[in-house]
Write a protein that holds these residues in place. Sequence first.
Motif, mmCIF file in Angstrom:
data_model
loop_
_atom_site.group_PDB
_atom_site.id
_atom_site.type_symbol
_atom_site.label_atom_id
_atom_site.label_comp_id
_atom_site.label_asym_id
_atom_site.label_seq_id
_atom_site.Cartn_x
_atom_site.Cartn_y
_atom_site.Cartn_z
ATOM 1 N N MET A 41 0.898 -1.211 -0.020
ATOM 2 C CA MET A 41 0.096 -0.155 -0.041
ATOM 3 C C MET A 41 0.968 1.244 0.121
ATOM 4 S SD MET A 41 -3.253 -0.434 -0.276
ATOM 5 C CE MET A 41 -3.925 1.029 0.214
ATOM 6 N N PHE B 132 -0.427 4.257 -2.166
ATOM 7 C CA PHE B 132 -0.391 5.536 -1.691
ATOM 8 C C PHE B 132 0.364 6.685 -2.907
ATOM 9 C CE2 PHE B 132 -1.374 4.039 2.412
ATOM 10 C CZ PHE B 132 -2.739 4.001 2.232
ATOM 11 N N GLN C 91 -1.956 6.176 -6.840
ATOM 12 C CA GLN C 91 -3.354 5.677 -6.828
ATOM 13 C C GLN C 91 -4.071 5.595 -8.126
ATOM 14 O OE1 GLN C 91 -4.474 8.326 -3.429
ATOM 15 N NE2 GLN C 91 -5.035 6.421 -2.356
ATOM 16 N N THR D 87 2.759 1.054 6.810
ATOM 17 C CA THR D 87 1.497 0.565 6.002
ATOM 18 C C THR D 87 0.916 -0.819 6.365
ATOM 19 O OG1 THR D 87 2.029 -0.114 4.077
ATOM 20 C CG2 THR D 87 1.572 2.181 4.279
ATOM 21 N N ARG E 227 -4.755 8.545 5.302
ATOM 22 C CA ARG E 227 -4.782 7.648 4.390
ATOM 23 C C ARG E 227 -4.755 6.247 4.864
ATOM 24 N NH1 ARG E 227 0.342 9.466 4.778
ATOM 25 N NH2 ARG E 227 2.007 7.997 4.354
ATOM 26 N N ASN F 27 -7.965 5.257 7.181
ATOM 27 C CA ASN F 27 -9.455 5.094 6.600
ATOM 28 C C ASN F 27 -9.237 4.083 5.464
ATOM 29 O OD1 ASN F 27 -10.467 7.256 7.959
ATOM 30 N ND2 ASN F 27 -9.673 8.959 6.488
ATOM 31 N N SER F 28 -8.122 3.533 5.380
ATOM 32 C CA SER F 28 -7.953 2.393 4.551
ATOM 33 C C SER F 28 -8.591 1.161 4.638
ATOM 34 C CB SER F 28 -6.557 1.986 4.219
ATOM 35 O OG SER F 28 -6.235 0.897 3.385
ATOM 36 N N THR F 29 -9.359 0.303 4.092
ATOM 37 C CA THR F 29 -10.032 -0.811 4.477
ATOM 38 C C THR F 29 -9.139 -1.989 3.808
ATOM 39 O OG1 THR F 29 -11.191 -0.763 2.125
ATOM 40 C CG2 THR F 29 -12.468 -0.002 4.148
ATOM 41 N N GLU F 30 -8.091 -1.538 3.220
ATOM 42 C CA GLU F 30 -7.075 -2.634 2.874
ATOM 43 C C GLU F 30 -6.249 -2.949 4.098
ATOM 44 O OE1 GLU F 30 -8.347 -0.588 -0.810
ATOM 45 O OE2 GLU F 30 -7.447 0.273 1.134
#
Length: 358
Positions: free
Chosen positions: A243, A247, A250, A302, A317, A320-323
């Motif tokens: 990620m 980032f 994107q 990350t 970032r 709020n990342s669902t990954e």
Amino acid sequence: MTQKSYASALGTVRRHAFIAVMTGTMLASWSAGVHAADQLNIYNWGEYINPEVLKKFEDETKIKVNLATYSSNEEMLAKIQGGATGYDIVFPSVHMQDIMAKLDLLQKTDINQYEGFKNIDPSFLRTKSDTKGEYCLPYAWGSVGIMYNRKILGKDITGWHDLLATVKEKKLKFTLLDDMREVLAVGLILNGNTINSTDPKQLQQSADTIIAMKPQVAAFTYDSRPLVQSGDVAAAHFFVGSMVDVFGNQKDLGYVIPEEGATMYQEDMCVLKSAPNKDNAVKFMQFYTRPEVAALNVSQQTNGTPNVPARALTPDRIKNSTEINPTAETMKRLQIFEDLGANLRQVDRVWTRVKTAQ
């Protein structure tokens, strides 16, 4: 199980790691008799800790931190069992922590009695050998999914079936990790089986599934992120740590936890029984329970963190990342490796079949 029989059960992967390690340079400066009371010797995965965390600890405590790195659980264990001395802290995955506990390699630290341990989500006490956190501190975790280049694929993908159909149609390539259990786990998941299966038929079925992919597989490698970024391959089987690249671009890059399911990893911070600087090692564990310290690490890595209040301190970032922070529904699709003991041998045999198949 005795140390001798348990070591034997680790199979060819560990033997290869042992040979590679023992032909390398030993850390002479960490040999017996050289250790000072103001030192701490950390042995971690490559690039798996923010240098700023180490600097902050040094500045606050005046304890000099020495960092050495490894690329696999097996390499780390082989080096320690091979007689390397001087290491204080290691970061085994959950299943490797259970192996090291059986081999009596870990020091009881009572980190769970420290006030900062209240910040740790209890669901991350995943090991069978340390269910209360008396030995090790949950450190970091994440999923193993698919990093992809949407510019090359022409779309976002949802999982393995979607990726395979797309690369076949467009005559593209992707990479798989050069990791026995991670790759076979993909085959096991795609056939509806647990990643810790030792059933011979299920393992052979997994091998068949991976072998069928090989015409579209450019390589089995850990060095795949630059290939995805450049478009040399369309996608890569990789960790959520990618990620950091997503980032940075994107528009073209993405990471997905496959809809079919995926593995998750978790590493814990452990003190070795042979550690020459045990007090300093425990100080570092206590230091790392602080939310701002864990957040500083995650901001560069990350990965996910077991430190609950730290999550709110990370950049938006990441927060709020669902990954990086999957939903509860996605978490149900993630599985974590367990120690297979002597059954690891048959997994190794199946892996050899995958790697040698034409």
